[in-house]
Design an enzyme around this catalytic site. Structure first.
Site, short mmCIF file in Angstrom:
data_model
loop_
_atom_site.label_atom_id
_atom_site.label_comp_id
_atom_site.label_asym_id
_atom_site.label_seq_id
_atom_site.Cartn_x
_atom_site.Cartn_y
_atom_site.Cartn_z
N ASP A 14 9.21 2.47 1.69
CA ASP A 14 9.26 2.48 0.93
C ASP A 14 7.99 2.30 -0.05
O ASP A 14 7.43 2.97 -1.29
CB ASP A 14 9.78 1.75 -0.56
CG ASP A 14 9.26 -0.36 0.12
OD1 ASP A 14 9.21 0.11 1.59
OD2 ASP A 14 10.39 -1.11 -0.27
N HIS A 15 7.46 1.64 1.05
CA HIS A 15 5.27 2.25 0.56
C HIS A 15 4.77 1.10 1.79
O HIS A 15 5.24 1.19 2.60
CB HIS A 15 5.23 1.21 -0.31
CG HIS A 15 5.55 -0.39 -0.90
ND1 HIS A 15 5.36 -1.23 0.38
CD2 HIS A 15 6.64 -0.88 -1.31
CE1 HIS A 15 5.42 -2.15 0.10
NE2 HIS A 15 6.68 -2.62 -0.50
N LYS A 62 18.32 -4.45 3.19
CA LYS A 62 17.91 -4.56 1.65
C LYS A 62 17.77 -3.19 0.89
O LYS A 62 17.81 -1.94 1.37
CB LYS A 62 16.00 -4.57 2.13
CG LYS A 62 15.26 -4.68 0.20
CD LYS A 62 14.26 -5.07 0.97
CE LYS A 62 13.24 -4.90 0.01
NZ LYS A 62 11.81 -5.25 0.03
N HIS A 92 -14.15 1.13 -9.13
CA HIS A 92 -13.64 1.79 -10.46
C HIS A 92 -13.26 0.70 -11.18
O HIS A 92 -12.34 -0.76 -10.31
CB HIS A 92 -13.07 1.99 -9.78
CG HIS A 92 -11.75 3.35 -10.96
ND1 HIS A 92 -10.84 2.48 -11.30
CD2 HIS A 92 -12.13 4.68 -11.60
CE1 HIS A 92 -10.19 3.65 -12.30
NE2 HIS A 92 -11.13 4.88 -12.40
N CYS A 141 8.62 -1.88 -4.44
CA CYS A 141 9.80 -1.90 -3.83
C CYS A 141 10.98 -0.79 -4.85
O CYS A 141 11.38 -0.28 -4.65
CB CYS A 141 10.23 -2.74 -3.57
SG CYS A 141 9.10 -4.11 -2.68
#
Length: 485
Positions: free
Chosen positions: A271-272, A86, A209, A38
């Site tokens: 944002d993502h 937000k 990984h 965020c």
């Protein structure tokens, strides 16, 4: 997740407002966040600068409160500016647990930090408003358009920040609980096509990984999940996207009803994304597509309709784009480039004022749930991911054309590609140096926090979000921290 805004991802859920923007505007097929969490992501979007330049390392270290954002500049140049919802770009409202988890990621221990992801149904098929806070902010924005914007003589900029489609807090996980509950109502779930939901392939735990394994473990995802559980988590997430889409629809309708739609540019982004159980993870904090690939749609006067743009772009491009729209001179020091040359009808003939747009984008991550600083360079069909100093942890290379699900790391097979991408990356950021300064920052922050607690330190650290694991062997974990310090 940006992939939901174009074929084939959009078969899983009905997103009418996104589809409206696609028909009447431009959709960027390869838009990325500059940091998949965020606060640092928003810091990049509001500043136009890469994360290593803002030093926004985690959700508590964003921009300085007095940083001049593009909105501040637009206001200074005569725009009427209004924000709802937000913002989260100076510091996020996150728990002490989150903070300590970010600082101690270099400590040699593995502790579950998140609640196990789960789904929860609220209300019935009549319940449209599930995320009430977001709806209240959407209502405020709609009222502002109807009552204020319509009467303005000057141009306006309206920002609406939503929390959805973000998982909800999970009180069952104990004190300082995180957000691992995918919550919706039957109303939204009915918009999801269950048959079209893809169950992601997972590598076995032993083949993962090392950084992925750490992420999966701290996110409480290494246990058994049935296909039904995974499908439900994904379905509920898509339903939450449908609810978000409806909020976008309210804004479009308000602009239409007031006659403002034809003269207003609308930008929709995030944002993502959300992994929603891809790569045995939920949440973000990852360079995999589900987490780092964001939506970016633009419509309005002068913007090409029904256009899809394959160029790689990222959130730092928002700053120069906004100034370009407002005809404000764009500062030279920005990390981003205006999107206007790509959006305009006569796009081919224009080059952005900051010079030619590079053929790559950069994303980086320095926060919790990942035990290393991560840097991602995306260019052409390649995604190159490198960790820490570039040598202590193996890099990853994915060919997104041949392997869109990012299941096969081909770094060893293509050393020449790895070398050339690493050279580009190092020309943009001295990543071993940045990683080292983040490690130093984490240590100093932890030491200050520890000192501030005095005698209470042992009991406070034992009862953070990781308490279920920590309390099994308290001394061992404290010793691991002492060794690290």
């Amino acid at each position: 997740d940006g992939r939901l805004t174009f074929f084939p991802g959009n078969q899983t859920v009905d997103l009418p407002s996104i589809n409206f923007m696609k028909r009447h505007g431009t959709n960027f097929l390869n838009a990325y966040t500059n940091s998949p969490i965020c606060c640092p992501s928003r810091a990049a979007m509001w500043s136009g600068l890469f994360t290593h330049l803002t030093e926004s390392w985690n959700n508590f270290k964003g921009l300085d409160p007095d940083y001049v954002t593009w909105m501040d500049l637009m206001e200074k140049h005569g725009y009427h500016a209004q924000k709802f919802g937000k913002l989260d770009y100076t510091s996020g409202h996150h728990s002490v647990s989150n903070r300590v988890e970010a600082w101690t990621r270099d400590v040699d221990f593995l502790l579950r930090q998140e609640g196990r992801p789960m789904v929860k149904l609220r209300g019935d098929r009549k319940q449209v408003r599930v995320m009430e806070a977001d709806w209240r902010n959407t209502d405020k924005a709609v009222n502002w358009i109807n009552e204020e914007a319509v009467n303005l003589t000057q141009p306006f900029i309206l920002y609406l920040g939503l929390n959805l489609p973000h998982p909800y807090p999970s009180p069952y996980a104990g004190e300082n609980f995180g957000s691992s509950t995918f919550l919706t109502s039957s109303y939204w779930l009915e918009k999801v096509n269950y048959e079209a939901i893809k169950i992601p392939k997972w590598s076995s735990l032993s083949e993962m990984h090392p950084v992925d394994y750490y992420s999966s473990y701290t996110k409480n995802c290494t246990g058994e999940f049935t296909k039904e559980e995974v499908r439900n988590i994904r379905a509920f997430y898509y339903a939450m996207c449908a609810e978000t889409d409806a909020m976008l629809g309210e804004i479009i309708s308000a602009l239409q009803d007031t006659g403002l739609l034809g003269k207003t540019i609308i930008i929709f982004t995030a944002d993502h994304g959300e992994l929603a159980m891809e790569h045995r993870q939920f949440y973000k904090m990852s360079m995999y597509e589900g987490s780092s690939h964001v939506p970016l749609l633009v419509m309005g006067p002068g913007v090409r309709e029904h256009q899809q743009i394959p160029n790689v772009v990222s959130l730092v491009d928002i700053y120069p784009t906004m100034l370009d729209i407002a005809r404000i001179p764009v500062p030279q020091n920005l990390s981003g480039y205006s999107l206007i040359p790509l959006l305009r009808e006569n796009a081919e003939s224009k080059v952005s004022p900051g010079g030619p747009r590079p053929s790559w984008v950069l994303s980086e991550f320095h926060g919790c749930n990942v035990n290393s600083s991560v840097y991602m360079l995306r260019t052409g069909n390649w995604k190159y991911i490198v960790y820490s100093d570039g040598s202590s942890v193996p890099p990853q290379l994915f060919d997104l054309t041949a392997d869109p699900d990012e299941l096969t790391n081909v770094a060893i097979e293509f050393p020449v590609i790895v070398h050339s991408l690493d050279k580009i990356l190092r020309s943009v950021v001295n990543y071993p140096k940045v990683s080292s300064s983040v490690q130093e920052y984490n240590k100093q922050q932890f030491i200050s926090w520890k000192q501030s607690l005095g005698h209470n330190y042992s009991s406070v650290i034992a009862n953070l979000r990781w308490h279920q694991d920590w309390l099994k062997d308290q001394k061992r974990y404290e010793n691991a921290i002492d060794k690290w310090l």
